[in-house]
Design a protein around this motif. Structure first.
Motif, PDB file in Angstrom:
ATOM      1  N   LEU A  17      -0.978  24.458 -17.137  1.00  0.00           N
ATOM      2  CA  LEU A  17      -0.420  24.736 -15.822  1.00  0.00           C
ATOM      3  C   LEU A  17      -1.472  25.298 -14.869  1.00  0.00           C
ATOM      4  O   LEU A  17      -1.516  24.956 -13.682  1.00  0.00           O
ATOM      5  N   ALA A  18      -2.307  26.171 -15.414  1.00  0.00           N
ATOM      6  CA  ALA A  18      -3.379  26.744 -14.591  1.00  0.00           C
ATOM      7  C   ALA A  18      -4.355  25.665 -14.159  1.00  0.00           C
ATOM      8  O   ALA A  18      -4.816  25.636 -13.010  1.00  0.00           O
ATOM      9  N   SER A  19      -4.681  24.764 -15.080  1.00  0.00           N
ATOM     10  CA  SER A  19      -5.606  23.667 -14.760  1.00  0.00           C
ATOM     11  C   SER A  19      -5.009  22.747 -13.716  1.00  0.00           C
ATOM     12  O   SER A  19      -5.693  22.294 -12.792  1.00  0.00           O
ATOM     13  N   LEU A  20      -3.685  22.479 -13.857  1.00  0.00           N
ATOM     14  CA  LEU A  20      -3.013  21.613 -12.894  1.00  0.00           C
ATOM     15  C   LEU A  20      -2.996  22.254 -11.507  1.00  0.00           C
ATOM     16  O   LEU A  20      -3.248  21.595 -10.499  1.00  0.00           O
ATOM     17  N   ALA A  21      -2.713  23.557 -11.482  1.00  0.00           N
ATOM     18  CA  ALA A  21      -2.691  24.271 -10.202  1.00  0.00           C
ATOM     19  C   ALA A  21      -4.068  24.253  -9.545  1.00  0.00           C
ATOM     20  O   ALA A  21      -4.197  24.079  -8.327  1.00  0.00           O
ATOM     21  N   GLN A  22      -5.101  24.439 -10.383  1.00  0.00           N
ATOM     22  CA  GLN A  22      -6.463  24.425  -9.863  1.00  0.00           C
ATOM     23  C   GLN A  22      -6.816  23.038  -9.332  1.00  0.00           C
ATOM     24  O   GLN A  22      -7.433  22.891  -8.261  1.00  0.00           O
ATOM     25  N   ALA A  23      -6.395  22.003 -10.067  1.00  0.00           N
ATOM     26  CA  ALA A  23      -6.669  20.626  -9.638  1.00  0.00           C
ATOM     27  C   ALA A  23      -5.957  20.316  -8.325  1.00  0.00           C
ATOM     28  O   ALA A  23      -6.513  19.675  -7.431  1.00  0.00           O
ATOM     29  N   GLN A  24      -4.696  20.786  -8.213  1.00  0.00           N
ATOM     30  CA  GLN A  24      -3.954  20.554  -6.983  1.00  0.00           C
ATOM     31  C   GLN A  24      -4.593  21.282  -5.804  1.00  0.00           C
ATOM     32  O   GLN A  24      -4.639  20.765  -4.693  1.00  0.00           O
ATOM     33  N   ALA A  25      -5.082  22.491  -6.090  1.00  0.00           N
ATOM     34  CA  ALA A  25      -5.753  23.258  -5.036  1.00  0.00           C
ATOM     35  C   ALA A  25      -7.017  22.546  -4.586  1.00  0.00           C
ATOM     36  O   ALA A  25      -7.312  22.465  -3.388  1.00  0.00           O
ATOM     37  N   CYS A  26      -7.780  22.021  -5.546  1.00  0.00           N
ATOM     38  CA  CYS A  26      -9.012  21.284  -5.219  1.00  0.00           C
ATOM     39  C   CYS A  26      -8.684  20.025  -4.425  1.00  0.00           C
ATOM     40  O   CYS A  26      -9.376  19.669  -3.468  1.00  0.00           O
ATOM     41  N   LEU A  27      -7.583  19.334  -4.872  1.00  0.00           N
ATOM     42  CA  LEU A  27      -7.187  18.112  -4.186  1.00  0.00           C
ATOM     43  C   LEU A  27      -6.775  18.413  -2.756  1.00  0.00           C
ATOM     44  O   LEU A  27      -7.136  17.700  -1.820  1.00  0.00           O
ATOM     45  N   ALA A  28      -6.020  19.538  -2.610  1.00  0.00           N
ATOM     46  CA  ALA A  28      -5.596  19.925  -1.268  1.00  0.00           C
ATOM     47  C   ALA A  28      -6.789  20.242  -0.400  1.00  0.00           C
ATOM     48  O   ALA A  28      -6.863  19.860   0.766  1.00  0.00           O
ATOM     49  N   ALA A  29      -7.769  20.961  -0.991  1.00  0.00           N
ATOM     50  CA  ALA A  29      -8.979  21.295  -0.230  1.00  0.00           C
ATOM     51  C   ALA A  29      -9.754  20.040   0.106  1.00  0.00           C
ATOM     52  O   ALA A  29     -10.314  19.893   1.196  1.00  0.00           O
ATOM     53  N   ASP A  30      -9.774  19.096  -0.876  1.00  0.00           N
ATOM     54  CA  ASP A  30     -10.511  17.862  -0.679  1.00  0.00           C
ATOM     55  C   ASP A  30      -9.891  17.030   0.437  1.00  0.00           C
ATOM     56  O   ASP A  30     -10.580  16.315   1.152  1.00  0.00           O
ATOM     57  N   ASP A  31      -8.560  17.146   0.588  1.00  0.00           N
ATOM     58  CA  ASP A  31      -7.860  16.362   1.593  1.00  0.00           C
ATOM     59  C   ASP A  31      -7.796  17.069   2.948  1.00  0.00           C
ATOM     60  O   ASP A  31      -7.258  16.523   3.902  1.00  0.00           O
ATOM     61  N   GLU A  32      -8.326  18.279   3.023  1.00  0.00           N
ATOM     62  CA  GLU A  32      -8.241  19.032   4.264  1.00  0.00           C
ATOM     63  C   GLU A  32      -9.071  18.353   5.351  1.00  0.00           C
ATOM     64  O   GLU A  32     -10.213  17.959   5.124  1.00  0.00           O
ATOM     65  N   VAL A  33      -8.467  18.237   6.507  1.00  0.00           N
ATOM     66  CA  VAL A  33      -9.096  17.525   7.625  1.00  0.00           C
ATOM     67  C   VAL A  33      -9.362  18.505   8.763  1.00  0.00           C
ATOM     68  O   VAL A  33      -8.524  19.357   9.067  1.00  0.00           O
ATOM     69  N   GLN A  34     -10.523  18.383   9.384  1.00  0.00           N
ATOM     70  CA  GLN A  34     -10.819  19.168  10.577  1.00  0.00           C
ATOM     71  C   GLN A  34     -11.011  18.215  11.749  1.00  0.00           C
ATOM     72  O   GLN A  34     -11.832  17.302  11.704  1.00  0.00           O
ATOM     73  N   THR A  35     -10.242  18.423  12.792  1.00  0.00           N
ATOM     74  CA  THR A  35     -10.336  17.583  13.983  1.00  0.00           C
ATOM     75  C   THR A  35     -11.376  18.151  14.937  1.00  0.00           C
ATOM     76  O   THR A  35     -11.351  19.334  15.268  1.00  0.00           O
ATOM     77  N   VAL A  36     -12.287  17.306  15.351  1.00  0.00           N
ATOM     78  CA  VAL A  36     -13.380  17.697  16.244  1.00  0.00           C
ATOM     79  C   VAL A  36     -13.247  16.898  17.535  1.00  0.00           C
ATOM     80  O   VAL A  36     -13.104  15.673  17.507  1.00  0.00           O
ATOM     81  N   THR A  37     -13.296  17.593  18.652  1.00  0.00           N
ATOM     82  CA  THR A  37     -13.047  16.961  19.952  1.00  0.00           C
ATOM     83  C   THR A  37     -14.343  16.596  20.664  1.00  0.00           C
ATOM     84  O   THR A  37     -15.249  17.415  20.782  1.00  0.00           O
ATOM     85  N   ILE A  38     -14.395  15.363  21.139  1.00  0.00           N
ATOM     86  CA  ILE A  38     -15.470  14.885  22.009  1.00  0.00           C
ATOM     87  C   ILE A  38     -14.879  14.705  23.406  1.00  0.00           C
ATOM     88  O   ILE A  38     -13.819  14.099  23.565  1.00  0.00           O
ATOM     89  N   GLY A  39     -15.550  15.229  24.406  1.00  0.00           N
ATOM     90  CA  GLY A  39     -15.069  15.088  25.771  1.00  0.00           C
ATOM     91  C   GLY A  39     -15.581  13.814  26.428  1.00  0.00           C
ATOM     92  O   GLY A  39     -16.666  13.326  26.102  1.00  0.00           O
ATOM     93  N   PHE A  40     -14.782  13.274  27.326  1.00  0.00           N
ATOM     94  CA  PHE A  40     -15.229  12.160  28.178  1.00  0.00           C
ATOM     95  C   PHE A  40     -14.889  12.510  29.606  1.00  0.00           C
ATOM     96  O   PHE A  40     -13.784  12.967  29.905  1.00  0.00           O
TER      97      PHE A  40
END
Length: 388
Positions: A17-40
């Motif tokens: 269970l601990a390994s699964l939780a850690q894997a899910q946390a890593c997956l969530a972190a891996d899927d984390e997206v940061q939006t960066v704005t470019i102006g026009f």
């Protein structure tokens, strides 16, 4: 024994269970997206609306392409978005837009869509350390401030006017020239420089006029120019007025060539708006011809399918401006605009318009200029010159 087995199984389950939780946390972190704005920033309303929207669309296309194969910074996948702002082709409004984009925390700015608005916003972006890449600014003044955040995609008018002035005198054998500008900083500057070069090569400037950038009827000036038997009319102004001038000349059955430089009219919009009056128009634009751009056919197809919009002579430069800005973010591996600006000075990016790299002032290292003529309502490239 049974108690030991149960305890052992429970321990194994807890580890799993601990390994699964850690894997899910890593997956969530891996899927984390940061939006960066470019102006026009460009004129998204008014007479230059279509031109600026074409540039903005090109930047949008570049961003969409990048987002399909994102890279990571600090473990987060970077997704870019474009924030379009209307500067109405007004330098004072361009300053307001610059302040808004700084507050929005943009990573960089594509714009403005002409020299005047690009220059107006440059100090504000520089003070905030935000890189500004103009796909259209061609006046020397734009990159003369010494700022490390100011970049341009096209060559300087001084260089362009030398090439064009030599061409119209030596190759077109123009001797009697009428010169008109539209009163803007860009128009008056290129008209003055072209006049100097043409005179240096033996042409006579028969008349010199300055008009409002809102003028649509050139009949009075052209009537006088025709009477003075000019064989060339040079116009320092923007694309919408150039179309009106071409139509005026056709109605008056003038045999003189209409000549202009660095206004982005090479493309279908001018041909459509001017109609048969476009024939014989000579226009100098930044860069090599469309047909010689690597990847041109794919760009043209992707752009028209996505936007169903016209492509102007400078549209590919907005596309490359967005791509090179995102490449600099990747090279800097940081979201600090100052680090991105530093990376832009180091970068060499293979783009649609060729290899994009900047000198210490933010100018392209090897700018090119191409002279075109409208023949049978098609743009035909006559000659290309590259500054080494």
């Amino acid at each position: 024994m049974c108690f030991f087995n149960r305890a052992h199984k429970m321990a194994v389950l807890l580890v799993l269970l601990a390994s699964l939780a850690q894997a899910q946390a890593c997956l969530a972190a891996d899927d984390e997206v940061q939006t960066v704005t470019i102006g026009f920033t460009g004129a998204l309303s008014g007479v230059s609306e279509a031109f600026s929207k074409s540039l903005a669309n090109a930047a949008e296309l570049a961003i969409a392409e990048n987002n399909r194969a994102p890279f990571k910074i600090n473990g987060k996948r970077i997704q870019f978005r474009l924030l379009r702002m209307d500067d109405r082709s007004d330098p004072e409004r361009a300053k307001e837009v610059a302040r808004i984009l700084v507050k929005e925390g943009v990573i960089g700015v594509i714009g403005g869509a002409n020299s005047g608005t690009s220059i107006a916003g440059a100090k504000i972006y520089a003070a905030a350390g935000i890189p500004q890449i103009s796909p259209a600014a061609s006046l020397r003044k734009y990159t003369e401030s010494g700022s490390r955040t100011t970049f341009r995609m096209v060559g300087i008018d001084d260089q362009a006017c030398v090439f064009l002035g030599e061409y119209v005198v030596n190759e077109m054998h123009a001797q009697r020239v009428a010169v008109i500008d539209n009163g803007t900083l860009f128009g008056s500057t290129v008209a003055a420089r072209f006049s100097e070069v043409a005179q240096d090569h033996g042409a006579v400037i028969v008349r010199r006029d300055s008009v409002s950038d809102m003028l649509t009827d050139f009949s009075g000036i052209l009537k006088s120019a025709k009477a003075q038997d000019v064989d060339l009319v040079f116009f320092g102004g923007y694309s919408s007025q150039t179309s009106m001038l071409a139509q005026n000349m056709a109605r008056m059955e003038m045999k003189a060539h209409l000549v202009t430089t660095m206004v982005g009219i090479v493309g279908t919009p001018f041909l459509i708006s001017a109609g048969s009056a476009a024939n014989g128009t000579i226009a100098q634009e930044a860069g090599i011809s469309f047909g010689k751009m690597p990847g041109w056919k794919k760009f043209e197809t992707d752009f028209t399918q996505r936007f169903d919009f016209n492509i102007y002579g400078l549209t590919p430069y907005a596309y490359d401006a967005a791509h090179v800005l995102m490449a600099a973010v990747r090279q800097a591996n940081a979201l600090d605009p100052r680090k991105v600006a530093y990376a832009l000075h180091q970068i060499s990016h293979k783009g649609l318009t060729g290899t994009v790299s900047f000198d210490a002032s933010g100018n392209p290292r090897t700018p090119s200029f191409t002279i075109y003529e409208v023949q049978n309502q098609k743009w035909v490239a006559l000659r290309t010159h590259t500054v080494r």
